[in-house]
Each structure stands twice: as structure tokens, then as C-alpha cells.
Write a protein that holds these residues in place. Structure first.
Motif, PDB file in Angstrom:
ATOM      1  N   HIS A 138       1.007  -1.184   0.014  1.00  0.00           N
ATOM      2  CA  HIS A 138      -0.002  -0.060   0.048  1.00  0.00           C
ATOM      3  C   HIS A 138       0.813   1.069   0.058  1.00  0.00           C
ATOM      4  O   HIS A 138       0.519   2.311  -0.607  1.00  0.00           O
ATOM      5  CB  HIS A 138      -1.212   0.051   0.999  1.00  0.00           C
ATOM      6  CG  HIS A 138      -0.345   0.035   2.486  1.00  0.00           C
ATOM      7  ND1 HIS A 138       0.162   1.408   3.104  1.00  0.00           N
ATOM      8  CD2 HIS A 138      -0.080  -0.786   3.402  1.00  0.00           C
ATOM      9  CE1 HIS A 138       0.469   1.092   4.404  1.00  0.00           C
ATOM     10  NE2 HIS A 138       0.283  -0.264   4.409  1.00  0.00           N
ATOM     11  N   ALA A 156      -5.512  10.872   0.497  1.00  0.00           N
ATOM     12  CA  ALA A 156      -5.281   9.873   1.528  1.00  0.00           C
ATOM     13  C   ALA A 156      -6.759   9.197   1.776  1.00  0.00           C
ATOM     14  O   ALA A 156      -6.430   7.912   1.957  1.00  0.00           O
ATOM     15  CB  ALA A 156      -5.054  10.489   2.771  1.00  0.00           C
ATOM     16  N   ASP A 157      -7.757   9.828   1.598  1.00  0.00           N
ATOM     17  CA  ASP A 157      -8.970   8.825   1.643  1.00  0.00           C
ATOM     18  C   ASP A 157      -9.461   8.235   0.483  1.00  0.00           C
ATOM     19  O   ASP A 157     -10.019   6.875   0.659  1.00  0.00           O
ATOM     20  CB  ASP A 157     -10.086   9.825   2.156  1.00  0.00           C
ATOM     21  CG  ASP A 157     -10.184  10.501   3.582  1.00  0.00           C
ATOM     22  OD1 ASP A 157      -9.610   9.884   4.426  1.00  0.00           O
ATOM     23  OD2 ASP A 157     -10.769  11.421   3.860  1.00  0.00           O
ATOM     24  N   HIS A 159      -7.210   6.725  -1.430  1.00  0.00           N
ATOM     25  CA  HIS A 159      -5.970   5.657  -1.176  1.00  0.00           C
ATOM     26  C   HIS A 159      -6.470   4.549   0.100  1.00  0.00           C
ATOM     27  O   HIS A 159      -6.405   3.327  -0.290  1.00  0.00           O
ATOM     28  CB  HIS A 159      -4.689   6.204  -0.735  1.00  0.00           C
ATOM     29  CG  HIS A 159      -3.747   5.221  -0.727  1.00  0.00           C
ATOM     30  ND1 HIS A 159      -3.025   4.460  -1.650  1.00  0.00           N
ATOM     31  CD2 HIS A 159      -2.967   4.472   0.440  1.00  0.00           C
ATOM     32  CE1 HIS A 159      -2.270   3.580  -1.218  1.00  0.00           C
ATOM     33  NE2 HIS A 159      -2.265   3.583  -0.062  1.00  0.00           N
ATOM     34  N   ALA A 160      -6.776   5.104   1.168  1.00  0.00           N
ATOM     35  CA  ALA A 160      -7.355   4.263   2.176  1.00  0.00           C
ATOM     36  C   ALA A 160      -8.628   3.558   1.636  1.00  0.00           C
ATOM     37  O   ALA A 160      -8.952   2.405   2.025  1.00  0.00           O
ATOM     38  CB  ALA A 160      -7.612   5.004   3.412  1.00  0.00           C
ATOM     39  N   SER A 161      -9.624   4.187   1.196  1.00  0.00           N
ATOM     40  CA  SER A 161     -10.916   3.219   0.777  1.00  0.00           C
ATOM     41  C   SER A 161     -10.629   2.431  -0.366  1.00  0.00           C
ATOM     42  O   SER A 161     -11.121   1.314  -0.046  1.00  0.00           O
ATOM     43  CB  SER A 161     -11.971   4.332  -0.013  1.00  0.00           C
ATOM     44  OG  SER A 161     -12.817   3.774  -0.458  1.00  0.00           O
ATOM     45  N   ALA A 164      -8.748  -0.577   1.556  1.00  0.00           N
ATOM     46  CA  ALA A 164      -9.710  -1.012   2.504  1.00  0.00           C
ATOM     47  C   ALA A 164     -10.544  -2.013   1.781  1.00  0.00           C
ATOM     48  O   ALA A 164     -10.732  -3.286   2.080  1.00  0.00           O
ATOM     49  CB  ALA A 164     -10.637  -0.190   3.201  1.00  0.00           C
TER      50      ALA A 164
END
Length: 182
Positions: A138, A156-157, A159-161, A164
Motif C-alpha cells: 500500500h 489519503a482518503d 487511497h485508504a478506501s 480497504a
């Protein structure tokens, strides 16, 4: 012979500062990808570089024959490493990627590159659907902020989503340091 391959997707000049489509964290992601590349070469793993080039000169980035469409120097291919040219988001679509992996008896992949929410997502899902054991590093992936209707989504959101969702059913999603420790 190793049954593992490192797939480096779209770490290309246009995604870096000064490029036509700069991503947040492109340098850090490429640095981590380079660390994984060094380790893969030392283990004798197959390394496959995937390079995106649009078919039209009026594309917003990765225009045919441009310096921006070239693979970034941090992860430059060695002479014996295959480079797959793609014209679609999914690295497997209309390319020799799957046959290259199968010809080498590959059963497990580590995927790195850009953009997290597009080409990394598409390749990871396709690879899992083809039956490969998939890992995504990641922190060796980068993306950019997006908007959906009036909602602004930070890089960042995004990427994180994406990570996940991939971790839920498609891949092991781990940090570069953890991959290098094993």
C-alpha cells in the motif's frame, strides 16, 4: 524457479512533480517500489513493468511517445525484465501480462504503482479473479484527490478506501517494510 512476480504498474514520469498528472506521494511510493524491486531482483523473482500510454496525442497525460509516458528512473527496467504496454486501466486487458505470468509459472503477485483507485485496483481485482495470490504494497502506491458531486475526497482518503476494499476480498494489503521483513 520462483513462483512470485513483482508487477510495477504505471510508475511513469507524468505522475511526478512537474508531470502532466502529478500524484500525491508519487516519490515516496516510487522509493518503496524501488526497494521492493531491488529485493525481487535479488530473490530471482520475475519483475514485470507495466506502462500506460493513451492512443491519442490529445490525452491529458501519458501521450504516445512522450517523456511523461516513460517509466520513471527510480524503477527503470533491467534489460531482461518484460515491459507490458497497455492502453486501458486494467493491465490484463488486451495485453500479454497474463500469458507472461503463466509462461513463467507464476502463482503469486505483489502489485505496486499508480493510481491506487484506478490501475492498481483494476489489476488487483483481475489478478485475484484469475486465481493469483495477490499482495499489494500500500505504501508503494500513489493517487490524487477526487471529487464526487459536491464531495471533495482527499488523496489519503481515496487511497485508504481503495486499499480497504482490496483488503476485504482481493488481496493482502501490507506495508513495504513488512514485505521486506519476510
Amino acid at each position: 524457479m520462483s513462483k512470485h512476480a513483482l508487477i510495477i504498474i504505471d510508475i511513469q514520469n507524468d505522475y511526478f512533480p512537474g508531470g502532466k498528472w502529478a500524484l500525491e506521494g508519487a516519490d515516496q511510493a516510487a522509493d518503496n517500489a524501488a526497494r521492493l524491486l531491488t529485493a525481487a531482483r535479488a530473490r530471482g523473482d520475475l519483475v514485470v513493468h507495466v506502462r500506460h500510454e493513451f492512443e491519442s496525442a490529445d490525452a491529458p497525460f501519458f501521450t504516445p511517445g512522450s517523456a511523461g509516458a516513460q517509466i520513471h528512473a527510480k524503477v527503470a527496467p533491467a534489460n531482461n525484465e518484460p515491459v507490458v504496454l497497455k492502453h486501458n486501466v486494467n493491465s490484463f486487458r488486451d495485453t500479454p501480462l497474463k500469458s507472461t505470468l503463466d509462461d513463467h509459472g507464476i502463482t503469486a503477485l505483489t502489485i505496486v504503482g499508480s493510481m491506487s483507485h484506478m490501475c492498481i485496483d483494476a489489476a488487483t481485482r483481475a489478478a485475484a479473479d484469475f486465481g493469483y495470490d495477490v499482495t499489494v504494497a500500500h505504501d508503494a502506491c500513489a493517487t490524487l484527490p477526487l471529487a464526487f458531486h459536491s464531495k471533495q475526497v482527499t488523496a489519503a482518503d481515496v487511497h485508504a478506501s481503495t486499499m480497504a476494499a482490496l483488503a476485504f476480498a482481493y488481496a493482502k494489503v501490507v506495508a513495504t517494510d513488512d514485505l521486506l521483513a519476510h
